[in-house]
Scaffold this motif. Structure first.
Motif, PDB file in Angstrom:
ATOM      1  N   ASP A 115      46.520  37.410  39.172  1.00 27.20           N
ATOM      2  CA  ASP A 115      45.181  37.642  38.604  1.00 27.20           C
ATOM      3  C   ASP A 115      44.647  36.381  37.936  1.00 27.20           C
ATOM      4  OD1 ASP A 115      44.677  40.164  39.366  1.00 27.20           O
ATOM      5  OD2 ASP A 115      45.441  41.131  37.552  1.00 27.20           O
ATOM      6  N   GLY A 116      45.508  35.756  37.144  1.00 24.57           N
ATOM      7  CA  GLY A 116      45.100  34.545  36.420  1.00 24.57           C
ATOM      8  C   GLY A 116      44.713  33.440  37.395  1.00 24.57           C
ATOM      9  N   THR A 117      45.542  33.266  38.414  1.00 25.02           N
ATOM     10  CA  THR A 117      45.264  32.224  39.404  1.00 25.02           C
ATOM     11  C   THR A 117      43.964  32.522  40.132  1.00 25.02           C
ATOM     12  OG1 THR A 117      47.630  31.991  39.715  1.00 25.02           O
ATOM     13  CG2 THR A 117      46.237  31.035  41.408  1.00 25.02           C
ATOM     14  N   ALA A 118      43.775  33.780  40.516  1.00 25.56           N
ATOM     15  CA  ALA A 118      42.557  34.166  41.237  1.00 25.56           C
ATOM     16  C   ALA A 118      41.334  33.890  40.363  1.00 25.56           C
ATOM     17  CB  ALA A 118      42.623  35.643  41.614  1.00 25.56           C
ATOM     18  N   ARG A 119      41.468  34.153  39.061  1.00 24.39           N
ATOM     19  CA  ARG A 119      40.332  33.922  38.159  1.00 24.39           C
ATOM     20  C   ARG A 119      39.985  32.435  38.097  1.00 24.39           C
ATOM     21  NH1 ARG A 119      42.336  35.629  33.286  1.00 24.39           N
ATOM     22  NH2 ARG A 119      42.925  37.569  34.302  1.00 24.39           N
ATOM     23  N   GLU A 120      41.029  31.609  38.026  1.00 24.50           N
ATOM     24  CA  GLU A 120      40.789  30.152  37.992  1.00 24.50           C
ATOM     25  C   GLU A 120      40.129  29.659  39.281  1.00 24.50           C
ATOM     26  OE1 GLU A 120      41.485  27.735  35.643  1.00 24.50           O
ATOM     27  OE2 GLU A 120      41.669  29.477  34.326  1.00 24.50           O
ATOM     28  N   ILE A 121      40.625  30.160  40.405  1.00 23.03           N
ATOM     29  CA  ILE A 121      40.062  29.733  41.693  1.00 23.03           C
ATOM     30  C   ILE A 121      38.601  30.171  41.773  1.00 23.03           C
ATOM     31  CG2 ILE A 121      40.210  29.974  44.217  1.00 23.03           C
ATOM     32  CD1 ILE A 121      43.206  30.478  43.901  1.00 23.03           C
ATOM     33  N   ARG A 122      38.350  31.387  41.299  1.00 27.12           N
ATOM     34  CA  ARG A 122      36.988  31.922  41.333  1.00 27.12           C
ATOM     35  C   ARG A 122      36.042  31.018  40.543  1.00 27.12           C
ATOM     36  NH1 ARG A 122      34.264  35.186  38.013  1.00 27.12           N
ATOM     37  NH2 ARG A 122      32.618  36.409  38.990  1.00 27.12           N
ATOM     38  N   ARG A 123      36.477  30.645  39.332  1.00 24.96           N
ATOM     39  CA  ARG A 123      35.627  29.785  38.495  1.00 24.96           C
ATOM     40  C   ARG A 123      35.401  28.436  39.153  1.00 24.96           C
ATOM     41  NH1 ARG A 123      38.629  30.386  33.382  1.00 24.96           N
ATOM     42  NH2 ARG A 123      38.157  32.523  32.858  1.00 24.96           N
ATOM     43  N   ALA A 124      36.469  27.882  39.723  1.00 24.52           N
ATOM     44  CA  ALA A 124      36.351  26.563  40.354  1.00 24.52           C
ATOM     45  C   ALA A 124      35.362  26.606  41.519  1.00 24.52           C
ATOM     46  CB  ALA A 124      37.722  26.088  40.835  1.00 24.52           C
ATOM     47  N   LEU A 125      35.420  27.675  42.306  1.00 23.38           N
ATOM     48  CA  LEU A 125      34.517  27.796  43.466  1.00 23.38           C
ATOM     49  C   LEU A 125      33.068  27.977  43.006  1.00 23.38           C
ATOM     50  CD1 LEU A 125      36.629  30.129  45.787  1.00 23.38           C
ATOM     51  CD2 LEU A 125      36.166  27.704  46.148  1.00 23.38           C
ATOM     52  N   LEU A 126      32.872  28.805  41.989  1.00 23.18           N
ATOM     53  CA  LEU A 126      31.504  29.029  41.494  1.00 23.18           C
ATOM     54  C   LEU A 126      30.939  27.731  40.914  1.00 23.18           C
ATOM     55  CD1 LEU A 126      31.833  32.569  39.881  1.00 23.18           C
ATOM     56  CD2 LEU A 126      30.594  31.985  41.971  1.00 23.18           C
ATOM     57  N   ASP A 127      31.790  26.998  40.191  1.00 20.20           N
ATOM     58  CA  ASP A 127      31.316  25.730  39.623  1.00 20.20           C
ATOM     59  C   ASP A 127      31.016  24.714  40.714  1.00 20.20           C
ATOM     60  OD1 ASP A 127      31.439  26.759  37.129  1.00 20.20           O
ATOM     61  OD2 ASP A 127      33.309  25.780  36.549  1.00 20.20           O
ATOM     62  N   ALA A 128      31.648  24.872  41.875  1.00 25.32           N
ATOM     63  CA  ALA A 128      31.370  23.965  42.999  1.00 25.32           C
ATOM     64  C   ALA A 128      30.150  24.435  43.789  1.00 25.32           C
ATOM     65  CB  ALA A 128      32.585  23.873  43.911  1.00 25.32           C
ATOM     66  N   ASP A 129      29.483  25.483  43.275  1.00 27.29           N
ATOM     67  CA  ASP A 129      28.246  25.960  43.920  1.00 27.29           C
ATOM     68  C   ASP A 129      28.465  26.781  45.175  1.00 27.29           C
ATOM     69  OD1 ASP A 129      26.140  25.440  42.348  1.00 27.29           O
ATOM     70  OD2 ASP A 129      25.573  23.544  43.280  1.00 27.29           O
ATOM     71  N   VAL A 130      29.661  27.298  45.347  1.00 25.88           N
ATOM     72  CA  VAL A 130      29.891  28.176  46.500  1.00 25.88           C
ATOM     73  C   VAL A 130      29.150  29.494  46.223  1.00 25.88           C
ATOM     74  CG1 VAL A 130      31.622  29.330  47.928  1.00 25.88           C
ATOM     75  CG2 VAL A 130      32.151  27.133  46.869  1.00 25.88           C
ATOM     76  N   ALA A 131      28.531  30.053  47.243  1.00 21.83           N
ATOM     77  CA  ALA A 131      27.711  31.255  47.061  1.00 21.83           C
ATOM     78  C   ALA A 131      28.557  32.430  46.552  1.00 21.83           C
ATOM     79  CB  ALA A 131      27.044  31.628  48.370  1.00 21.83           C
ATOM     80  N   VAL A 132      27.955  33.222  45.674  1.00 20.75           N
ATOM     81  CA  VAL A 132      28.688  34.305  45.013  1.00 20.75           C
ATOM     82  C   VAL A 132      29.355  35.288  45.997  1.00 20.75           C
ATOM     83  CG1 VAL A 132      28.457  36.242  43.400  1.00 20.75           C
ATOM     84  CG2 VAL A 132      27.287  34.081  42.938  1.00 20.75           C
TER      85      VAL A 132
ATOM     86  N   ALA B 171      27.667  15.767  45.968  1.00 21.46           N
ATOM     87  CA  ALA B 171      27.440  17.214  45.984  1.00 21.46           C
ATOM     88  C   ALA B 171      28.752  17.906  45.637  1.00 21.46           C
ATOM     89  CB  ALA B 171      26.990  17.654  47.360  1.00 21.46           C
ATOM     90  N   ARG B 172      28.643  19.094  45.084  1.00 20.41           N
ATOM     91  CA  ARG B 172      29.865  19.772  44.658  1.00 20.41           C
ATOM     92  C   ARG B 172      30.526  20.537  45.800  1.00 20.41           C
ATOM     93  NH1 ARG B 172      27.429  22.183  39.237  1.00 20.41           N
ATOM     94  NH2 ARG B 172      25.570  22.187  40.520  1.00 20.41           N
ATOM     95  N   GLY B 173      29.883  20.568  46.947  1.00 26.67           N
ATOM     96  CA  GLY B 173      30.565  21.071  48.130  1.00 26.67           C
ATOM     97  C   GLY B 173      30.315  22.520  48.476  1.00 26.67           C
ATOM     98  N   GLY B 174      29.567  23.208  47.616  1.00 28.95           N
ATOM     99  CA  GLY B 174      29.347  24.635  47.825  1.00 28.95           C
ATOM    100  C   GLY B 174      28.689  24.961  49.158  1.00 28.95           C
ATOM    101  N   ALA B 175      27.728  24.115  49.551  1.00 25.13           N
ATOM    102  CA  ALA B 175      27.016  24.385  50.811  1.00 25.13           C
ATOM    103  C   ALA B 175      28.003  24.398  51.960  1.00 25.13           C
ATOM    104  CB  ALA B 175      25.938  23.337  51.051  1.00 25.13           C
ATOM    105  N   ALA B 176      28.896  23.414  51.930  1.00 26.16           N
ATOM    106  CA  ALA B 176      29.865  23.297  53.017  1.00 26.16           C
ATOM    107  C   ALA B 176      30.716  24.552  53.110  1.00 26.16           C
ATOM    108  CB  ALA B 176      30.750  22.083  52.787  1.00 26.16           C
TER     109      ALA B 176
END
Ligand code: GDP
Length: 304
Positions: free
Chosen positions: A28-45, A262-267
């Motif tokens: 759970d903790g790891t998933a939460r960290e990955i989630r935050r990292a992806l959102l901060d990189a602008d990956v779509a929700v 760019a933070r890579g989210g588009a990619a």
């Protein structure tokens, strides 16, 4: 690109090192960290949501294998899921059985279509093809001239019946659908085996522009329609990609400006929301700043 995402994920995985077995809380903790990292990189929700749900399900159900410790197992799962959302396998152009293969470029103005047209022509020429560039962006002042310059650099001819203008005030006039048709006829006559059609873009998605692109596609029977998107546009990438997917039903994606910060989210979002693969990446303004996109290599780059 991806530096910050990459650092964040690496730091997250470090916390798992040395653990003999992962608890539900660890996952759970790891998933939460990955989630935050992806959102901060602008990956779509929605992409993040789906990604995290798959990671959690797989990590919980993962058999502890002899070769990998649980931390390594999570890294492996994240890697595989990253490859998946980037489109899975490397997808190259599919050439028509009966040449010429017709490739159309579509996207917003400023996405990098005209620049890409020259690069793609150069790439194909270096692989032994004989491409013809066709200038159908009759909207933007200077676009025809810009394509001609790109063609000259690439050593590839350009079909442009309307004179390229260099003044910002004046755009060439004419019917882009007719130009596309004439371009393809010219390619047939002159035995070019690939046609690359540059089309007009607008600053925002616009019904008239989309119709024009769809009309060109239908008129010439394009075999490949590449949606060109600037990786710097962040969260807007998803809406733009969906609009073009509905409008022209593109066959592949080209990400441009991957050299920027760019933070890579588009990619990470575009292939996933449209279900269409990223095929090429543009990494600068030079003719050779261009690469075939390999989802596995990109995932590795992110996780290294
Ligand atoms: P178009 O309106 O879609 O045809 O876009 P252009 O090809 O004219 O590109 C818009 C601007 O972005 C130009 O100044 C290009 O030199 C620049 N450009 C295009 N691709 C890249 C790229 O991959 N990296 C960088 N840094 N600039 C690019």
């Amino acid at each position: 690109m991806f530096n910050s995402l990459s650092d964040r994920l690496t730091a997250t995985f470090k916390n798992l090192r040395g653990k003999g077995k992962l608890s539900e809380a660890d996952i759970d903790g790891t998933a939460r960290e990955i989630r935050r990292a992806l959102l901060d990189a602008d990956v779509a929700v929605p992409v993040v949501r789906e990604f995290i749900s798959r990671i959690k399900t797989r990590a919980m159900g993962a058999e502890v294998s002899g070769a990998l410790n649980p931390g390594q197992q999570v890294v492996k799962i994240v890697n595989e899921e990253l490859v998946n959302i980037l489109g899975g396998q490397t997808r190259e152009l599919q050439f028509a059985k009966q040449p010429p293969t017709i490739i159309m470029l579509a996207g917003l103005q400023g996405a990098g279509k005209t620049t890409l047209a020259g690069k793609l022509a150069f790439h194909l020429k270096s692989k032994g093809h004989a491409p013809l560039l066709v200038a159908c962006d009759l909207q933007r002042p200077n676009a025809v001239r810009q394509l001609q310059v790109g063609g000259e650099r690439a050593g590839v001819p350009v079909y442009a019946p309307h004179p390229g203008v260099s003044s910002e005030a004046e755009a060439p006039t004419g019917d882009p659908v007719a130009v596309a048709r004439e371009g393809v006829s010219t390619a047939r006559e002159k035995l070019h085996d690939v046609v690359i059609i540059d089309t007009a873009g607008r600053l925002g998605v616009d019904a008239e522009l989309m119709q024009q692109a769809a009309d060109i596609k239908a008129a010439v029977g394009a075999h490949e329609t590449l949606f060109v998107i600037d990786a710097m546009i962040g969260q807007d990438a998803v809406n733009t990609a969906q609009a073009f997917n509905e409008g022209v039903n593109f066959t592949g994606v080209v990400l441009t400006k991957l050299d920027g910060d760019a933070r890579g989210g588009a990619a990470l979002s575009v292939a996933s929301v449209t279900g269409k693969p990223v095929m090429y990446a543009s990494t600068g303004e030079g003719l050779k700043d261009f690469e075939v996109f390999h989802p596995d290599r990109m995932a590795r780059r992110i996780l290294d």
